[in-house]
Design an enzyme around this catalytic site. Structure first.
Site, PDB file in Angstrom:
ATOM      1  CB  CYS A 105      -1.013   0.142   1.006  1.00 61.38           C
ATOM      2  SG  CYS A 105      -0.247   0.069   2.547  1.00 61.38           S
ATOM      3  CG  ASN A 308      -7.705   2.700   1.775  1.00 66.25           C
ATOM      4  OD1 ASN A 308      -6.569   2.438   1.095  1.00 66.25           O
ATOM      5  ND2 ASN A 308      -8.835   2.462   2.429  1.00 66.25           N
ATOM      6  CD1 TRP A 310      -5.796  -1.290   0.032  1.00 65.93           C
ATOM      7  CD2 TRP A 310      -7.200  -1.224   1.779  1.00 65.93           C
ATOM      8  NE1 TRP A 310      -5.390  -2.492   1.296  1.00 65.93           N
ATOM      9  CE2 TRP A 310      -5.833  -2.455   1.804  1.00 65.93           C
ATOM     10  CE3 TRP A 310      -8.592  -1.348   2.656  1.00 65.93           C
ATOM     11  CZ2 TRP A 310      -6.638  -2.531   3.437  1.00 65.93           C
ATOM     12  CZ3 TRP A 310      -8.400  -2.038   4.551  1.00 65.93           C
ATOM     13  CH2 TRP A 310      -7.716  -2.590   4.246  1.00 65.93           C
TER      14      TRP A 310
END
Length: 666
Positions: A105, A308, A310
């Site tokens: 990430c 984010n 994601w």
């Protein structure tokens, strides 16, 4: 897309930025990584009419793992995954990216930041038009790409083929919203090659990726330790600095520290995720109110936007996408901010709430060294060094941090000057990255840091006794360590070290000041013996004179002040201090260092008053500089130049004198 067409593709101003990128590359050296040259490799593949296969990063487990395994992986080219592959679909955006099965990430967050900066991504993705799939010339495509990253003071051009790891015909690592968009997957593959393998990207550091994308310097800030949530004034200063970095093209990332393995990627009630890197995609002062009232009232709120990696799971507190707080902002202001109500992973927060929930922020500054810029221009000094081991203490260069007093000064030493009354100084030390290999596993960083010591105004040889420490970085097992500090006019020595002695490695030191600092390594311990030493003599004594202060000097103006400075003279050499303004009791705190061939000759310390036309002599003291004189501090009355009585001139001077027959004792 036609060669000259700029109506579509990444960014609204692609052509001017592309020209700027080409202009910059013309004057910046880019080194081909592993000596693989993109243009010649592509030309050879086109001549042979075959797709490129990279022998240095093969489509097998060696490129994926150094210890883990995922069964059933197939390497596929983009045309085997979809019908109409492209580098970019509808431009480049921070919304393009989604994290895959590797815990990177941090890298995806850095890519999200990169995507919002046209001038930066066009450096990382050079010649993007030429690299794009061209439906009009399908035969020109041979499955080869290249990307550029800044590593250890050098831009590297990394060549890859387009074979990507898939599972069930899906990309398993970084991928785009659009199934036929591949820029992020290909950039990730090039970065994995540079790092050794894909698994090397598991659990990395956003600060490192931001530096690799920009050549800037990363400054990590601990929001908890700084107590920014409780100190409003301190928080406001931080916001202004974050805003300045953003407005000047820098990249920013943030995270919430995970205190345990169970905490990693745990979702809080507010929607935020612990142990997870977020990209900061906007920073601004948001105008509250509607219509003309909002302009006259001029009430603004400090806000920050994040994403984010994601692509989902957003903040659900005040100013979240569906929050009623947005009614305080006019429609035109919301449009200017790019406000959307979608679960796309991007959201706004007030900076106060940001400091309440997030624990760490990383600012990657683009250090401007161009004299053509309207913004502040920095002077940069870049030096390469190494911690090396040697049994001879005078040659050993891996002495550990200041906790190890017996060996600390054996480390490399770098001297620099601050030439303004006071200057903001930025210092970054970066250790050479350890490349991952299957045989050795993931390379671990050494714990590194540095101290800054104020030294004599004329020091040109290595320090052998500790002097006043004025600043110190943190020590951390990070690839780079950064410090911003304000220093007064004078000469300073930077001592980069590993935390423990005996560790070896290479490092890059970067020093940024407002005016040139003349930063250089101190390599000699004492004046060198030369063929002239026998004829002219060699130093027998070293003396350090530390002028602390003066008191009761003669008044020089109607306001009862003076503008004094010190001159230290010895054997034809002299050192002059900065001027102290409007005082008859100045705090000087300056030092001079002299290697004396004729110890019998005196050391003279004079005080002068600085005037516009002609400086005025205020008095002096004459010192023997005898090594046997161990008195720590001398307070002496000022004398005239003719050796008249000691009370002829008003004022006293306080100084410390240290002399030794051993030249490496100071």
């Amino acid at each position: 897309m036609a060669a000259g067409d700029t109506s579509v593709g990444p960014g609204a101003h692609a052509r001017p930025m592309l020209l700027q990128g080409r202009w910059e590359r013309m004057f910046s050296s880019v080194k081909p990584y592993e000596n693989q040259r993109y243009a010649s490799l592509k030309k050879e593949c086109q001549r042979r009419k075959q797709l490129f296969e990279d022998p240095l990063f093969p489509a097998n487990d060696d490129s994926l793992f150094y210890k883990s395994r995922i069964q059933g992986i197939q390497w596929k080219r983009p045309k085997e995954i979809c019908d109409d592959p492209h580098l970019f679909v509808d431009g480049i955006s921070s919304h393009d990216l989604h994290q895959g099965q590797v815990g990177n990430c941090w890298f995806v967050a850095a890519c999200s930041s990169l995507a919002s900066r046209e001038s930066l991504w066009q450096k990382v993705i050079p010649d993007w038009k030429e690299q794009e799939w061209n439906s009009e010339k399908p035969d020109s495509y041979v499955g080869i790409f290249h990307f550029q990253f800044w590593r250890f003071g050098q831009w590297l051009d990394v060549v890859i083929d387009d074979r990507l790891p898939t599972l069930h015909n899906q990309l398993i690592y970084c991928h785009s919203n659009s199934r036929n968009e591949f820029w992020c997957a290909l950039v990730e593959k090039a970065y994995a090659k540079l790092s050794g393998c894909y698994e090397a990207l598991d659990g990395g550091n956003t600060a490192d990726a931001l530096v690799d994308f920009t050549g800037g310097v990363s400054e990590p800030i601990d929001l908890t330790e700084g107590d920014y949530i409780a100190d409003e004034a301190k928080r406001n200063v931080l916001f202004e600095r974050v805003l300045k970095v953003h407005n000047r093209g820098g990249l920013i990332s943030c995270s919430i520290k995970a205190m345990s393995a169970a905490d990693m990627e745990a979702r809080l009630a507010c929607g935020l995720v612990k142990g997870h890197a977020y990209a900061v995609t906007d920073v601004r002062k948001v105008r509250l109110g509607h219509g003309l009232l909002s302009f006259f009232k001029s009430e603004k709120l400090d806000m920050i936007r994040m994403r984010n990696p994601w692509g989902e799971r957003e903040w659900n507190g005040p100013w979240s996408d569906t929050s009623e707080e947005w009614q305080k902002v006019s429609k035109s202001e919301r449009e200017k901010m790019g406000m959307t109500v979608e679960d796309d992973g991007e959201f706004w927060m007030t900076f106060e709430d940001f400091c309440k929930y997030f624990t760490d922020i990383i600012k990657c500054r683009l250090i401007n060294t161009s004299y053509l810029s309207i913004h502040k221009t920095w002077e940069e000094a870049v030096l390469r060094g190494a911690w090396t081991r040697n049994s001879d203490p005078l040659k050993n260069r891996c002495g550990g941090c200041i906790n190890h007093k017996d060996t600390f000064l054996q480390n490399p030493q770098y001297v620099f000057d601050v030439k303004k009354t006071e200057d903001e100084v930025l210092i970054s030390i970066q250790q050479k990255p350890k490349r991952t290999s299957r045989k050795e596993g993931k390379g671990e960083n050494l714990a590194i840091g540095f101290d800054i010591h104020k030294v004599e105004l004329n020091r040109n040889y290595r320090m052998h006794t500790l002097q006043q420490k004025v600043a110190s970085s943190i020590y951390i097992n990070s690839r780079s360590v950064f410090l911003r500090t304000d220093l007064k006019e004078g000469r300073y020595v930077i001592i980069p070290t590993t935390f423990d002695p005996g560790h070896v490695g290479e490092f890059l030191l970067r020093v940024f000041t407002d005016v040139p600092s003349d930063c250089r390594e101190l390599t000699l311990d004492e004046p060198p013996h030369t063929c002239w030493s026998g004829m002219c003599g060699y130093p027998q004594v070293v003396s350090q004179i530390h002028v602390l202060a003066a008191a009761g000097l003669k008044n020089q103006d109607s306001q009862g002040g003076a503008d004094p400075y010190v001159i230290i003279k010895c054997e034809g050499q002299k050192v002059r201090s900065p001027v102290k303004k409007n005082t008859v009791s100045p705090e000087f705190d300056i030092k001079g260092l002299f290697y004396r061939k004729k110890p019998g000759q005196p050391i003279i310390v004079q005080i002068w008053n600085h005037n516009l036309i002609s400086d005025e002599f205020l008095g002096q003291v004459v010192l023997k500089g005898d090594p046997s004189d161990r008195q720590s501090v001398h307070t002496l009355h000022l004398q005239d130049k003719g050796n008249r009585r000691s009370n002829d001139l008003p004022g006293t001077i306080a100084l410390r004198l240290l002399s030794s027959n051993t030249l490496t004792n100071v």
